[in-house]
Design a protein around this motif. Sequence first.
Motif, PDB file in Angstrom:
ATOM      1  N   GLY A  13      24.481  45.422  30.726  1.00 49.96           N
ATOM      2  CA  GLY A  13      24.359  44.451  29.583  1.00 49.96           C
ATOM      3  C   GLY A  13      22.583  44.808  28.988  1.00 49.96           C
ATOM      4  O   GLY A  13      22.038  45.928  29.562  1.00 49.96           O
ATOM      5  N   LEU A  34      25.299  50.599  37.714  1.00 53.24           N
ATOM      6  CA  LEU A  34      26.562  50.166  38.133  1.00 53.24           C
ATOM      7  C   LEU A  34      27.183  49.304  37.013  1.00 53.24           C
ATOM      8  O   LEU A  34      26.561  48.153  36.664  1.00 53.24           O
ATOM      9  CB  LEU A  34      26.878  49.731  39.504  1.00 53.24           C
ATOM     10  CG  LEU A  34      26.685  50.572  40.552  1.00 53.24           C
ATOM     11  CD1 LEU A  34      26.749  49.983  42.014  1.00 53.24           C
ATOM     12  CD2 LEU A  34      27.602  51.887  40.622  1.00 53.24           C
ATOM     13  N   SER A  43      28.019  39.164  28.354  1.00 51.48           N
ATOM     14  CA  SER A  43      27.301  38.145  27.301  1.00 51.48           C
ATOM     15  C   SER A  43      26.636  39.132  26.217  1.00 51.48           C
ATOM     16  O   SER A  43      26.712  38.629  25.025  1.00 51.48           O
ATOM     17  CB  SER A  43      26.317  37.288  28.107  1.00 51.48           C
ATOM     18  OG  SER A  43      26.924  36.707  29.044  1.00 51.48           O
ATOM     19  N   ASP A  46      28.818  39.827  23.299  1.00 47.86           N
ATOM     20  CA  ASP A  46      29.168  38.538  22.357  1.00 47.86           C
ATOM     21  C   ASP A  46      28.144  37.797  21.881  1.00 47.86           C
ATOM     22  O   ASP A  46      28.248  36.889  21.069  1.00 47.86           O
ATOM     23  CB  ASP A  46      29.671  37.529  23.433  1.00 47.86           C
ATOM     24  CG  ASP A  46      31.072  37.922  24.023  1.00 47.86           C
ATOM     25  OD1 ASP A  46      31.940  38.712  23.342  1.00 47.86           O
ATOM     26  OD2 ASP A  46      31.255  37.831  25.200  1.00 47.86           O
ATOM     27  N   SER A  47      26.892  38.452  21.939  1.00 51.32           N
ATOM     28  CA  SER A  47      25.579  37.834  21.320  1.00 51.32           C
ATOM     29  C   SER A  47      25.372  37.905  20.046  1.00 51.32           C
ATOM     30  O   SER A  47      25.806  38.599  19.439  1.00 51.32           O
ATOM     31  CB  SER A  47      24.555  38.435  22.165  1.00 51.32           C
ATOM     32  OG  SER A  47      23.205  37.808  21.781  1.00 51.32           O
ATOM     33  N   ILE A  50      20.086  37.231  17.959  1.00 50.47           N
ATOM     34  CA  ILE A  50      19.127  36.649  16.956  1.00 50.47           C
ATOM     35  C   ILE A  50      17.462  36.834  17.578  1.00 50.47           C
ATOM     36  O   ILE A  50      17.564  36.633  18.806  1.00 50.47           O
ATOM     37  CB  ILE A  50      19.405  35.249  16.273  1.00 50.47           C
ATOM     38  CG1 ILE A  50      20.634  35.290  15.723  1.00 50.47           C
ATOM     39  CG2 ILE A  50      18.047  34.732  15.993  1.00 50.47           C
ATOM     40  CD1 ILE A  50      20.843  33.761  15.246  1.00 50.47           C
ATOM     41  N   PRO A 171      32.589  48.984  39.867  1.00 49.90           N
ATOM     42  CA  PRO A 171      32.144  47.570  40.081  1.00 49.90           C
ATOM     43  C   PRO A 171      31.256  47.631  41.610  1.00 49.90           C
ATOM     44  O   PRO A 171      31.719  48.609  42.357  1.00 49.90           O
ATOM     45  CB  PRO A 171      33.219  46.539  40.477  1.00 49.90           C
ATOM     46  CG  PRO A 171      34.429  47.508  40.407  1.00 49.90           C
ATOM     47  CD  PRO A 171      34.169  48.799  39.671  1.00 49.90           C
ATOM     48  N   PRO A 203      26.782  36.857  34.009  1.00 50.27           N
ATOM     49  CA  PRO A 203      27.756  35.735  34.449  1.00 50.27           C
ATOM     50  C   PRO A 203      28.037  35.856  35.673  1.00 50.27           C
ATOM     51  O   PRO A 203      28.523  34.803  36.441  1.00 50.27           O
ATOM     52  CB  PRO A 203      28.563  35.570  33.504  1.00 50.27           C
ATOM     53  CG  PRO A 203      28.341  36.139  32.150  1.00 50.27           C
ATOM     54  CD  PRO A 203      27.374  37.120  32.608  1.00 50.27           C
ATOM     55  N   TRP A 204      27.779  37.068  36.210  1.00 53.59           N
ATOM     56  CA  TRP A 204      28.376  37.355  37.621  1.00 53.59           C
ATOM     57  C   TRP A 204      27.302  37.417  38.469  1.00 53.59           C
ATOM     58  O   TRP A 204      27.605  37.725  39.735  1.00 53.59           O
ATOM     59  CB  TRP A 204      29.255  38.739  37.882  1.00 53.59           C
ATOM     60  CG  TRP A 204      30.560  38.745  36.676  1.00 53.59           C
ATOM     61  CD1 TRP A 204      31.687  38.603  37.521  1.00 53.59           C
ATOM     62  CD2 TRP A 204      30.692  38.782  35.448  1.00 53.59           C
ATOM     63  NE1 TRP A 204      32.714  38.562  36.413  1.00 53.59           N
ATOM     64  CE2 TRP A 204      32.007  38.715  35.159  1.00 53.59           C
ATOM     65  CE3 TRP A 204      29.618  39.280  34.570  1.00 53.59           C
ATOM     66  CZ2 TRP A 204      32.543  38.806  33.880  1.00 53.59           C
ATOM     67  CZ3 TRP A 204      30.274  39.538  33.196  1.00 53.59           C
ATOM     68  CH2 TRP A 204      31.590  39.223  32.813  1.00 53.59           C
ATOM     69  N   TRP A 211      26.194  38.201  47.977  1.00 55.03           N
ATOM     70  CA  TRP A 211      26.417  39.264  48.936  1.00 55.03           C
ATOM     71  C   TRP A 211      25.003  39.343  49.704  1.00 55.03           C
ATOM     72  O   TRP A 211      25.137  40.153  50.818  1.00 55.03           O
ATOM     73  CB  TRP A 211      26.597  40.390  48.113  1.00 55.03           C
ATOM     74  CG  TRP A 211      27.957  40.563  47.370  1.00 55.03           C
ATOM     75  CD1 TRP A 211      29.152  39.868  47.565  1.00 55.03           C
ATOM     76  CD2 TRP A 211      28.214  41.497  46.277  1.00 55.03           C
ATOM     77  NE1 TRP A 211      29.919  40.169  46.757  1.00 55.03           N
ATOM     78  CE2 TRP A 211      29.578  41.085  45.689  1.00 55.03           C
ATOM     79  CE3 TRP A 211      27.421  42.394  45.422  1.00 55.03           C
ATOM     80  CZ2 TRP A 211      30.048  41.743  44.647  1.00 55.03           C
ATOM     81  CZ3 TRP A 211      27.888  43.036  44.374  1.00 55.03           C
ATOM     82  CH2 TRP A 211      29.287  42.580  44.060  1.00 55.03           C
ATOM     83  N   TYR A 249      23.427  27.825  14.026  1.00 54.30           N
ATOM     84  CA  TYR A 249      22.675  29.029  13.916  1.00 54.30           C
ATOM     85  C   TYR A 249      23.402  30.164  12.995  1.00 54.30           C
ATOM     86  O   TYR A 249      24.677  30.162  13.306  1.00 54.30           O
ATOM     87  CB  TYR A 249      21.843  29.702  15.175  1.00 54.30           C
ATOM     88  CG  TYR A 249      22.982  29.979  16.194  1.00 54.30           C
ATOM     89  CD1 TYR A 249      23.267  29.043  17.239  1.00 54.30           C
ATOM     90  CD2 TYR A 249      23.675  31.289  16.075  1.00 54.30           C
ATOM     91  CE1 TYR A 249      24.338  29.401  18.141  1.00 54.30           C
ATOM     92  CE2 TYR A 249      24.666  31.546  17.151  1.00 54.30           C
ATOM     93  CZ  TYR A 249      24.861  30.612  18.206  1.00 54.30           C
ATOM     94  OH  TYR A 249      25.764  30.962  19.167  1.00 54.30           O
ATOM     95  N   HIS A 341      19.610  32.650  25.593  1.00 54.81           N
ATOM     96  CA  HIS A 341      18.587  33.204  24.472  1.00 54.81           C
ATOM     97  C   HIS A 341      17.746  34.498  24.889  1.00 54.81           C
ATOM     98  O   HIS A 341      16.578  34.639  24.457  1.00 54.81           O
ATOM     99  CB  HIS A 341      17.628  32.044  24.304  1.00 54.81           C
ATOM    100  CG  HIS A 341      16.700  31.564  25.473  1.00 54.81           C
ATOM    101  ND1 HIS A 341      15.596  32.210  25.720  1.00 54.81           N
ATOM    102  CD2 HIS A 341      17.150  30.783  26.569  1.00 54.81           C
ATOM    103  CE1 HIS A 341      15.003  31.800  27.082  1.00 54.81           C
ATOM    104  NE2 HIS A 341      15.855  30.801  27.431  1.00 54.81           N
TER     105      HIS A 341
END
Length: 390
Positions: A13, A34, A43, A46-47, A50, A171, A203-204, A211, A249, A341
């Motif tokens: 990301g 990876l 995320s 999908d952001s 801004i 992964p 999110p993961w 681990w 927003y 944010h």
Amino acid sequence: MPLTADAVIIGGGAVGTSILYHLAQSGMRNLILLEKDGLSAGSTGDSAAIIRQHYSNPVSTQLAMRSIEILKSFPEKLGQDVFDQTGWLFLVPEDAGESFKINLKQLQELGVNTREISIDEAPQHIPGLNPDGIAHVAFEPDGGFCDPQQLCLGFANGAQSKGAQILLNTPATGISTSNNRVTGVTTSTGHIDTPIVVNAAGPWAHKVGRWAGLDLPLEISREQEIMVRVKPGIPLPKTAVSNMVDRIYLRPTREQDTLLVGVGHPKANESADPDNYNRKTDAEFVKDTVERLTKRLPHMVGADLIASWAGLYTITPDWNMIADQAAGVDGLFLAVGGSGHSFKLAPALGECMAELIVRGQSDTVDITPLRASRFAEGSGMLSTYGGNRG
Ligand SMILES: Cc1cc2nc3c(=O)[nH]c(=O)nc-3n(C[C@H](O)[C@H](O)[C@H](O)COP(=O)(O)OP(=O)(O)OC[C@H]3O[C@@H](n4cnc5c(N)ncnc54)[C@H](O)[C@@H]3O)c2cc1C
């Protein structure tokens, strides 16, 4: 697959690709990122993306300021124009007026180009604005919005041109340690020996932390957004806007006639499983969001819904990221908990994490306020407005 790397980053990301690029910039050559899916599949993709500097804590403001410099240098350094510097407006209700004034002063002292403008001036930026209930308006000419996919691609290409490898659809499945030191990462296709692993798994990140025996304080919340197309001739807001009065927003897009809209805080978190959640919006959300939008911009009545989706926030207890070395696991670094944010912080955060990894401390912006131990110390960061407003 190579069997060794100087560092492995888990997550492609905004945060992971920025760290990869800045590590490559710092001279590290044998780097591997990876990504279990594709770049910006989490995320970031999908952001609303801004960009603003208006925060109540200095570290977020400083990271946002530095990020804007990096975004502005993208075309020259990375060959891509990812940033629309349209400016950003903040519409504030009376009950937040006092903290707004304090924040604005602090921002100006930190060097942010921002000022309060009159409510009469606001329609120059947001044509057709209904002023009811707006007590204050802040203007940040340097804010705007980004293309999140292009940002990841830009960082990825820049890192690859310096020798870094990006393994998509690969992964990470485990972290190996020995004597409290990272020794490697297992993946779906093999094992990589490495002394440094960066958890940038969005999110993961909690799962990845597990681990290595960590229990990161992260909560996941489902967050929805819509895109509307206005009728021909209807003027759109010229800037990105955070509207605390109606808790929405919005921002223009690179298309002439479309507007992205989401709902801001205060609102309840909606717990979600990152591997299994509803990617579609709820009908009630769409109705409510359109009502809020058309109350503030009545000329938007009749705009067509052209897209909608749901993504995920990864939230820490004080709604600020954790950017640190993991305690008790040498070589494991954390850049997690974007808290809804942190797209805008990612360019600078990547630079600071690279400094932390290579030199043991970040000098561009001191990110020690984002240390993982702050929650146990009882020194979480304060937020004036609450939620992801900062
Ligand atoms: C609807 C919405 C609106 C938002 N609006 C804004 C905004 O306007 N401004 C702003 O600044 N921020 C905003 N945010 C927040 C911002 O988008 C995120 O904080 C930021 O994008 C997080 O980036 P990341 O790289 O940490 O995580 P992600 O983008 O989630 O990246 C993590 C990556 O890790 C990968 N991964 C996970 N596990 C593994 C594994 N085991 N192996 C390999 N890869 C793995 C995932 O596939 C994913 O691609 C918004 C977020 C949402 C959901």
